[in-house]
Design a protein around this motif. Structure first.
Motif, PDB file in Angstrom:
ATOM      1  N   GLY A 148      42.191  51.365  10.703  1.00 43.14           N
ATOM      2  CA  GLY A 148      42.941  50.361  11.446  1.00 43.14           C
ATOM      3  C   GLY A 148      44.332  50.106  10.906  1.00 43.14           C
ATOM      4  N   ARG A 149      44.984  49.121  11.533  1.00 45.54           N
ATOM      5  CA  ARG A 149      46.311  48.675  11.092  1.00 45.54           C
ATOM      6  C   ARG A 149      46.130  47.511  10.126  1.00 45.54           C
ATOM      7  NH1 ARG A 149      49.545  47.295  16.234  1.00 45.54           N
ATOM      8  NH2 ARG A 149      51.227  47.080  14.736  1.00 45.54           N
ATOM      9  N   MET A 150      46.937  47.495   9.068  1.00 44.85           N
ATOM     10  CA  MET A 150      46.806  46.456   8.047  1.00 44.85           C
ATOM     11  C   MET A 150      47.000  45.077   8.677  1.00 44.85           C
ATOM     12  SD  MET A 150      46.006  45.415   5.128  1.00 44.85           S
ATOM     13  CE  MET A 150      45.700  46.968   4.334  1.00 44.85           C
ATOM     14  N   HIS A 173      31.828  51.659  18.536  1.00 43.33           N
ATOM     15  CA  HIS A 173      30.802  51.683  19.579  1.00 43.33           C
ATOM     16  C   HIS A 173      30.914  50.531  20.569  1.00 43.33           C
ATOM     17  CE1 HIS A 173      28.943  54.921  17.393  1.00 43.33           C
ATOM     18  NE2 HIS A 173      28.905  54.173  16.306  1.00 43.33           N
ATOM     19  N   HIS A 174      31.436  49.409  20.139  1.00 42.20           N
ATOM     20  CA  HIS A 174      31.570  48.223  20.997  1.00 42.20           C
ATOM     21  C   HIS A 174      33.058  48.017  21.261  1.00 42.20           C
ATOM     22  CE1 HIS A 174      27.342  47.389  20.245  1.00 42.20           C
ATOM     23  NE2 HIS A 174      27.590  47.603  18.967  1.00 42.20           N
ATOM     24  N   ARG A 175      33.560  48.570  22.335  1.00 38.81           N
ATOM     25  CA  ARG A 175      34.995  48.655  22.588  1.00 38.81           C
ATOM     26  C   ARG A 175      35.666  47.294  22.798  1.00 38.81           C
ATOM     27  NH1 ARG A 175      36.950  52.409  20.325  1.00 38.81           N
ATOM     28  NH2 ARG A 175      38.693  52.586  21.738  1.00 38.81           N
ATOM     29  N   GLN A 176      34.904  46.234  23.050  1.00 40.59           N
ATOM     30  CA  GLN A 176      35.505  44.913  23.209  1.00 40.59           C
ATOM     31  C   GLN A 176      35.605  44.175  21.882  1.00 40.59           C
ATOM     32  OE1 GLN A 176      33.239  43.009  26.290  1.00 40.59           O
ATOM     33  NE2 GLN A 176      34.420  43.998  27.890  1.00 40.59           N
ATOM     34  N   LYS A 177      35.073  44.765  20.824  1.00 43.46           N
ATOM     35  CA  LYS A 177      35.117  44.156  19.499  1.00 43.46           C
ATOM     36  C   LYS A 177      36.133  44.874  18.617  1.00 43.46           C
ATOM     37  CE  LYS A 177      31.436  42.896  17.171  1.00 43.46           C
ATOM     38  NZ  LYS A 177      30.103  42.861  16.542  1.00 43.46           N
ATOM     39  N   MET A 178      36.629  44.148  17.649  1.00 44.41           N
ATOM     40  CA  MET A 178      37.460  44.712  16.599  1.00 44.41           C
ATOM     41  C   MET A 178      36.628  44.676  15.316  1.00 44.41           C
ATOM     42  SD  MET A 178      40.030  45.304  18.493  1.00 44.41           S
ATOM     43  CE  MET A 178      41.400  45.745  17.429  1.00 44.41           C
ATOM     44  N   THR A 179      37.054  45.458  14.328  1.00 40.30           N
ATOM     45  CA  THR A 179      36.314  45.508  13.069  1.00 40.30           C
ATOM     46  C   THR A 179      37.255  45.872  11.925  1.00 40.30           C
ATOM     47  OG1 THR A 179      34.341  46.428  11.990  1.00 40.30           O
ATOM     48  CG2 THR A 179      35.679  47.952  13.284  1.00 40.30           C
ATOM     49  N   VAL A 180      36.872  45.512  10.713  1.00 45.34           N
ATOM     50  CA  VAL A 180      37.617  45.966   9.538  1.00 45.34           C
ATOM     51  C   VAL A 180      37.282  47.439   9.348  1.00 45.34           C
ATOM     52  CG1 VAL A 180      37.794  45.778   7.030  1.00 45.34           C
ATOM     53  CG2 VAL A 180      37.764  43.710   8.436  1.00 45.34           C
ATOM     54  N   ALA A 192      42.994  43.327   4.989  1.00 44.27           N
ATOM     55  CA  ALA A 192      42.048  44.350   5.432  1.00 44.27           C
ATOM     56  C   ALA A 192      42.488  44.890   6.785  1.00 44.27           C
ATOM     57  CB  ALA A 192      40.645  43.751   5.523  1.00 44.27           C
ATOM     58  N   PRO A 193      42.498  46.205   6.943  1.00 40.98           N
ATOM     59  CA  PRO A 193      42.926  46.800   8.209  1.00 40.98           C
ATOM     60  C   PRO A 193      41.917  46.537   9.324  1.00 40.98           C
ATOM     61  CG  PRO A 193      42.148  48.492   6.715  1.00 40.98           C
ATOM     62  CD  PRO A 193      42.133  47.209   5.943  1.00 40.98           C
ATOM     63  N   ILE A 194      42.434  46.353  10.530  1.00 36.92           N
ATOM     64  CA  ILE A 194      41.597  46.061  11.696  1.00 36.92           C
ATOM     65  C   ILE A 194      41.807  47.152  12.749  1.00 36.92           C
ATOM     66  CG2 ILE A 194      41.238  44.448  13.612  1.00 36.92           C
ATOM     67  CD1 ILE A 194      41.952  42.175  11.696  1.00 36.92           C
ATOM     68  N   ALA A 195      40.683  47.612  13.304  1.00 34.92           N
ATOM     69  CA  ALA A 195      40.703  48.627  14.368  1.00 34.92           C
ATOM     70  C   ALA A 195      39.673  48.244  15.426  1.00 34.92           C
ATOM     71  CB  ALA A 195      40.364  50.002  13.799  1.00 34.92           C
ATOM     72  N   ARG A 196      39.769  48.872  16.582  1.00 37.94           N
ATOM     73  CA  ARG A 196      38.765  48.682  17.618  1.00 37.94           C
ATOM     74  C   ARG A 196      37.436  49.237  17.102  1.00 37.94           C
ATOM     75  NH1 ARG A 196      39.258  46.508  22.079  1.00 37.94           N
ATOM     76  NH2 ARG A 196      41.524  46.681  22.089  1.00 37.94           N
ATOM     77  N   HIS A 197      36.348  48.515  17.395  1.00 38.37           N
ATOM     78  CA  HIS A 197      35.012  48.940  16.969  1.00 38.37           C
ATOM     79  C   HIS A 197      34.659  50.266  17.634  1.00 38.37           C
ATOM     80  CE1 HIS A 197      30.687  48.873  16.304  1.00 38.37           C
ATOM     81  NE2 HIS A 197      30.876  47.913  15.420  1.00 38.37           N
TER      82      HIS A 197
END
Length: 170
Positions: free
Chosen positions: A59-61, A48-55, A41-46
């Motif tokens: 994002g990048r795989m 709204h919450h810039r300190q979190k990452m999210t699927v 699953a690709p992950i990118a910076r959230h």
């Protein structure tokens, strides 16, 4: 890993970049996932919450493999292997599966772990945990000069051992 020479450092850095260094993590998670799994699953910076990452499809795989080592009714100990190296990858992928890492306040594993504690002893052990129940357990690589395989195991930290002992006592 510490290198004594620039040549060893350069080779080991190249091995890390080429993903020839195998890293295995131990993760205590909420709930019990399937016995084995592969998360792609690709992950990118959230957004709204810039300190979190999210699927996120933006994002990048990222690829994570895991296997259940031990399980209890509401918790499991996993061996986790990264095939890519994204920020917070293990934490984000396991939370995406609805099995967040115990103690991970950022990705939902702290509150759920406390709510799932089957006894006061487990709850006390959880409250002693500083940070997440995620541990770099093993690294395997070829020695950068001799080419001899090197395997380094690190025992679980005492606070993770205490949680496991409390779970076993139930």
């Amino acid at each position: 890993i510490v290198c004594k020479t620039d040549a060893a450092h350069a080779q080991l850095a190249a091995d890390f970049k080429a993903r020839r260094v195998q890293k295995t993590y131990a993760a205590l998670v909420c709930g019990v996932p399937a016995a084995r799994g592969r998360i792609e699953a690709p992950i990118a910076r959230h957004e709204h919450h810039r300190q979190k990452m999210t699927v996120s499809p933006l994002g990048r795989m990222a690829v994570t493999e895991y296997s259940v080592v031990r399980e209890w009714p509401k918790f499991a100990l996993l061996d986790v292997r990264l095939l890519t190296g994204r920020t917070h990858q293990i934490r984000v992928h396991l939370a995406h599966l609805h099995h967040p890492v115990v103690g991970d306040a950022r990705y939902g594993g702290w509150k759920r772990a406390l709510q799932s504690a089957p006894s006061e002893a487990v709850r006390r052990a959880l409250e002693e945990l500083e940070g997440q129940a995620l541990h770099a357990a093993r690294v395997a690589f070829e020695h950068p000069i001799s080419g001899v395989p090197v395997l380094v195991d690190a025992p679980l930290p005492p606070e993770m051992e205490r949680i496991i002992a409390a779970l076993d006592a139930n």
